[in-house]
Scaffold this motif. Structure first.
Motif, short mmCIF file in Angstrom:
data_model
loop_
_atom_site.label_atom_id
_atom_site.label_comp_id
_atom_site.label_asym_id
_atom_site.label_seq_id
_atom_site.Cartn_x
_atom_site.Cartn_y
_atom_site.Cartn_z
N LEU A 157 0.80 -1.13 -0.02
CA LEU A 157 -0.05 0.01 0.13
C LEU A 157 0.77 1.19 -0.10
O LEU A 157 0.50 2.36 -0.76
N ASN A 158 1.93 1.21 0.65
CA ASN A 158 2.93 2.30 0.90
C ASN A 158 3.53 2.70 -0.64
O ASN A 158 3.91 3.99 -0.93
N SER A 159 3.49 1.73 -1.43
CA SER A 159 4.05 2.17 -2.93
C SER A 159 2.93 2.31 -3.80
O SER A 159 3.41 2.42 -4.95
N ALA A 160 1.67 2.11 -3.44
CA ALA A 160 0.93 1.86 -4.59
C ALA A 160 0.49 3.26 -5.08
O ALA A 160 -0.24 3.11 -6.30
N ARG A 161 0.75 4.31 -4.54
CA ARG A 161 0.36 5.67 -4.97
C ARG A 161 -1.16 5.68 -5.46
O ARG A 161 -1.36 6.49 -6.54
N ASN A 162 -2.02 5.43 -4.66
CA ASN A 162 -3.36 5.44 -5.09
C ASN A 162 -3.89 5.79 -3.82
O ASN A 162 -4.30 4.73 -2.75
N ALA A 163 -4.65 6.88 -3.37
CA ALA A 163 -5.11 7.51 -2.33
C ALA A 163 -6.42 6.73 -2.15
O ALA A 163 -6.89 6.55 -0.90
N LYS A 164 -7.34 6.11 -3.09
CA LYS A 164 -8.46 5.59 -2.99
C LYS A 164 -8.47 4.33 -1.82
O LYS A 164 -9.39 4.07 -1.28
N ILE A 165 -7.57 3.66 -2.08
CA ILE A 165 -7.40 2.12 -1.56
C ILE A 165 -6.54 2.23 -0.32
O ILE A 165 -6.16 1.45 0.69
N GLN A 166 -5.97 3.60 0.24
CA GLN A 166 -5.38 3.72 1.59
C GLN A 166 -6.45 3.63 2.73
O GLN A 166 -7.50 3.77 2.56
N LYS A 167 -5.82 3.25 3.99
CA LYS A 167 -6.84 3.34 5.37
C LYS A 167 -7.42 4.47 5.37
O LYS A 167 -6.76 5.65 5.14
N GLY A 168 -8.78 4.65 5.32
CA GLY A 168 -9.34 5.74 5.44
C GLY A 168 -9.86 6.35 4.01
O GLY A 168 -11.01 7.18 3.82
N GLY A 169 -9.33 5.77 2.88
CA GLY A 169 -9.77 5.87 1.44
C GLY A 169 -11.17 5.34 1.38
O GLY A 169 -11.61 4.47 1.97
N GLU A 170 -12.10 5.64 0.37
CA GLU A 170 -13.39 5.49 0.08
C GLU A 170 -13.19 3.94 -0.39
O GLU A 170 -14.23 3.28 -0.14
N GLY A 171 -12.43 3.52 -1.08
CA GLY A 171 -12.34 2.00 -1.56
C GLY A 171 -11.65 0.98 -0.45
O GLY A 171 -11.37 -0.06 -0.95
N TYR A 172 -11.15 1.57 0.64
CA TYR A 172 -10.47 0.44 1.75
C TYR A 172 -11.62 -0.39 2.37
O TYR A 172 -12.34 0.46 2.85
N THR A 173 -11.40 -1.48 2.41
CA THR A 173 -12.31 -2.48 3.27
C THR A 173 -11.54 -3.15 4.17
O THR A 173 -10.80 -4.27 3.57
N ASP A 174 -11.80 -2.77 5.46
CA ASP A 174 -11.36 -3.97 6.52
C ASP A 174 -12.51 -4.81 6.38
O ASP A 174 -13.67 -4.59 7.46
N ALA A 175 -12.30 -6.02 6.01
CA ALA A 175 -13.41 -7.19 6.12
C ALA A 175 -13.81 -7.75 7.64
O ALA A 175 -14.87 -8.44 7.89
N SER A 176 -12.68 -7.29 8.43
CA SER A 176 -12.97 -7.75 10.04
C SER A 176 -14.01 -6.89 10.63
O SER A 176 -14.32 -7.39 11.90
N LEU A 177 -14.27 -5.84 10.13
CA LEU A 177 -15.41 -4.79 11.10
C LEU A 177 -16.54 -5.85 11.42
O LEU A 177 -17.27 -6.32 10.62
N ASN A 178 -16.90 -5.50 12.62
CA ASN A 178 -17.99 -6.20 13.22
C ASN A 178 -17.87 -7.82 13.37
O ASN A 178 -19.04 -8.23 13.74
N ILE A 179 -16.64 -8.38 13.19
CA ILE A 179 -16.73 -9.93 13.34
C ILE A 179 -16.47 -9.96 14.69
O ILE A 179 -15.67 -9.44 15.49
N PRO A 180 -17.31 -10.86 15.45
CA PRO A 180 -16.86 -11.33 16.85
C PRO A 180 -15.65 -12.06 17.05
O PRO A 180 -15.68 -13.15 16.58
#
Lengths: 385, 303
Positions: free
Chosen positions: B94-117
């Motif tokens: 991610l540090n080298s991707a040069r793509n703001a959309k997919i960085q943490k906090g970007g609109e395309g970033y998805t942490d699939a673990s959210l709300n997982i018990p």
């Protein structure tokens, strides 16, 4: 007539767009069972509205990543008064974090011992700010850093396969490699074959550390460096990287030194059992043109080649051959052969035993055995491939 | 006449442009094949998904090859397991991707673990315990019910970046949730006769699977997570298997079977290699196939 054609086209345009939009929608008539209707109701009540910045999980702290890496060595050298040494070669302290949504920063301090004086010195090796949001997919770093010259210079000692830099780096730069203070800009180069190609351009002054080829200089002449990295996936398990580098900057004679470098790295790692077997072959060669005066240009070379094979999950063996002259002096030459056995109990501890035979044109042959232990604590950023 | 031809040409080009925008797929990069499969099931034809790790690869140890940077630099969306599972390879990519959309906090970033018990969230963190994950065990996709939460997280991002196709994603999510519920009933019924069966596993990556299907993992071949099996640990497991009458050792595709086979031979048990991800073998083409395969393997071994 014209009006009717226009109306027809506008109507067709609208219907075209609506078809385009709806073409991807799937028929939901097959989801009308009682079970699915119940699920639908459940979902409508439980589905949260998508938030534009759904916060991923993170540590409940804003502290930066902090790591400390120790490098302890014991060695036997066949010549000299003190043949046996045992010492802490270096303690590397790294602090790194995201600065804000637009940049990240890294600081790296090295606490090292001068073997001649026995004194412990502190050096700031890296202090950088990297912008992650430049246009045209560019990335810029400013501050003090290791320039991306060749393949091995950028590495810090704890990440070496062998216990030391190849002679080429020692002779043309320094035992710690080359440092630079300035700006580095890199970008991905589009190409018709769609392989990874990255161009790095760096401008600044060489770091204040000792450097055999370059000096900071008394004039406005700066250090310019360029690196083109080409990376190919040969198969799922094998990769090839070819890098071309060049730099030019002021030398101690108040003229310029120009160095060109070629690096080739082949890596093999079976994807399924990549923690058990791997092979790396890396070769790098440089050509240095030193201008000691206005009439002369002294050309010298340096090169190394090493192969490393992982024989078990935690055990590696390797061999390296180095040849290197010195900048501006063809008469001085080093030829060394190194054999390595490395054992890594975990990612945070490395034990290495290296035997090195050095053949020197300016002195007696040297045999050396070095035992090195690397140990790290804290959160250290993963290294690039 | 000349004017009307120009207008026709302009409108035809505009139509083509609008059509191409409408059909333009969302480029998604996922870390694992399981996330790829779920993204495809929710996104349908709207998504073009690339998974970095293969289904037969240890997800802790993936080389961050520059060719992945190229994929990430063009991605509209990035889906990660999170919980530091990919800490050794996702940050440098991610540090080298040069793509703001997919960085943490970007609109395309998805942490699939959210709300997982989460299971096995450590009370304290100490590397002396081996490779401990500070947020909890990250192998949560191995409980199919968690697949629904993963799908919901992926749905949220898809709707965020492509709200025009919300209805499609909703319909696909409903279908996915319905299929999971139906299949989970089938899978649990198949494993039901063997509930509370004691087993051994190579690595601590099955707690979610264990909880869903009622198995009881007694010990591991690794003395501590991430530490390769030692002779003393293997001897201890052999003794334990004999004492507790344990007959099954669960292996994963990316661990060699030498240690598991040695223990099985000495303890009178057998080794079952379960798939940890979609694509572990050519028959496992999607997230449902993963559990069809694993359940069939477990049932066949225990019968």
């Amino acid at each position: 007539m014209d009006h009717s054609v226009k109306n027809l086209l506008v109507a067709s345009l609208i219907s075209f767009c609506s078809i385009a939009t709806s073409s991807a929608q799937q028929d939901s008539t097959d989801v009308d069972s009682l079970l699915v209707k119940q699920l639908e109701q459940q979902m409508l009540s439980s589905t949260p509205a998508p938030s534009p910045h759904a916060a991923p999980r993170s540590a409940p702290t804003a502290n930066p990543d902090i790591s400390a890496i120790g490098d302890f060595r014991s060695s036997y050298t066949s010549i000299g008064k003190r043949k046996v040494e045992t010492y802490l070669n270096e303690l590397e302290l790294q602090v790194a974090s995201v600065v804000d949504p637009y940049a990240r920063a890294e600081f790296l301090f090295s606490f090292g011992k001068d073997l001649n004086t026995g004194e412990l010195g502190i050096e700031l090796e890296v202090a950088t700010l990297t912008s992650t949001f430049l246009p045209y997919q560019l990335q810029a770093t400013l501050g003090k850093f290791k320039p991306q010259f060749g393949k091995i210079n950028i590495l810090h000692p704890h990440y070496f396969s062998f216990v030391d830099f190849p002679r080429m780096i020692n002779n043309f730069f320094d035992s710690e490699g080359m440092f630079m203070e300035g700006v580095s800009v890199s970008g991905l180069v589009p190409n018709p074959y769609d392989f990874y190609q990255e161009l790095v351009v760096e401008v600044g002054r060489v770091g204040s550390e000792p450097n055999a080829s370059l000096v900071q200089g008394e004039t406005n002449r700066l250090l310019y460096m360029g690196h083109l990295k080409n990376f190919f996936d040969l198969t799922e398990n094998a990769t090839l990287e070819i890098g071309l580098s060049a730099l030019t900057g002021p030398n101690k004679y108040a003229f310029s030194t120009t160095i060109a470098d070629l690096d080739v790295t082949y890596k093999w790692k079976p994807v399924q059992f990549n923690t058990f077997r791997s092979f790396t072959w890396q070769t790098e060669a440089l050509l240095c043109k030193t201008k000691p005066n206005s009439n002369e240009n002294v050309q010298t070379y340096g090169a190394y080649s090493f192969a490393e094979y992982q024989i078990a999950k935690r055990t590696f063996v390797g061999a390296r051959y180095d040849y290197s002259a010195f900048p501006g002096d063809k008469s001085l030459e080093d030829r060394t052969t190194s054999l390595l056995l490395r054992f890594q109990p975990t990612e945070f501890q490395i034990l290495a035993l290296e035997y090195q035979h050095a053949n020197r044109s300016y002195g007696a042959d040297v045999n050396q055995v070095v035992f090195r232990v690397i140990f790290g604590i804290g959160t250290h950023a993963a290294h690039a491939y | 006449m000349k004017n009307s031809r120009s207008t026709i040409l302009f409108l035809a080009l505009l139509s083509l442009f609008m059509f191409s925008i409408g059909m333009c797929q969302i480029k998604v990069v996922t870390t694992l094949t399981d996330l790829k499969s779920i993204t495809e099931l929710i996104g349908g034809d709207r998504v073009d998904v690339f998974a970095i790790a293969t289904g037969y690869q240890n997800p802790h140890f993936v080389d961050p090859k520059p060719s992945y940077i190229l994929k990430l630099s063009r991605a509209d969306m990035f889906v990660t397991v999170g919980l530091d599972l990919e800490i050794g390879w996702v940050p440098p990519l991610l540090n080298s991707a040069r793509n703001a959309k997919i960085q943490k906090g970007g609109e395309g970033y998805t942490d699939a673990s959210l709300n997982i018990p989460l299971l096995q969230v450590p009370a304290s963190v100490n590397r002396g315990e081996g490779d401990i994950h500070i947020y909890g065990n990250p192998h949560y996709w191995l409980d199919p019910m968690n697949g629904k939460i993963i799908a919901q997280n992926i749905f949220n991002t898809l709707v965020r970046i492509d709200p025009e196709h919300r209805e499609l994603y909703e319909a696909n999510l409903r279908r996915f949730v319905g299929t999971i519920d139906t299949k989970v009933k089938e899978w649990t019924e198949k494993v039901a006769p063997f509930r509370n069966t004691k087993v051994i596993a190579y690595h601590n990556e099955w707690p979610y699977f264990e909880q869903r299907f009622g198995l009881h993992i007694m010990d591991f071949l690794e003395p501590k997570p991430g530490i390769p099996p030692t002779p003393s640990q293997l001897a201890k497991v052999i003794e334990e298997m004999k004492r507790e009458n344990i007959k099954i050792i669960i292996n994963s595709p990316y661990f060699t079977t030498e240690d598991a086979s040695l223990v099985a031979r000495n303890a009178g048990g057998k080794v079952v290699t379960l798939a940890t991800s979609v694509g572990a073998n050519q028959n496992i083409k999607n997230y449902f196939d993963l559990f069809d395969y694993d359940v069939a393997q477990i049932v066949s071994a225990l019968q």
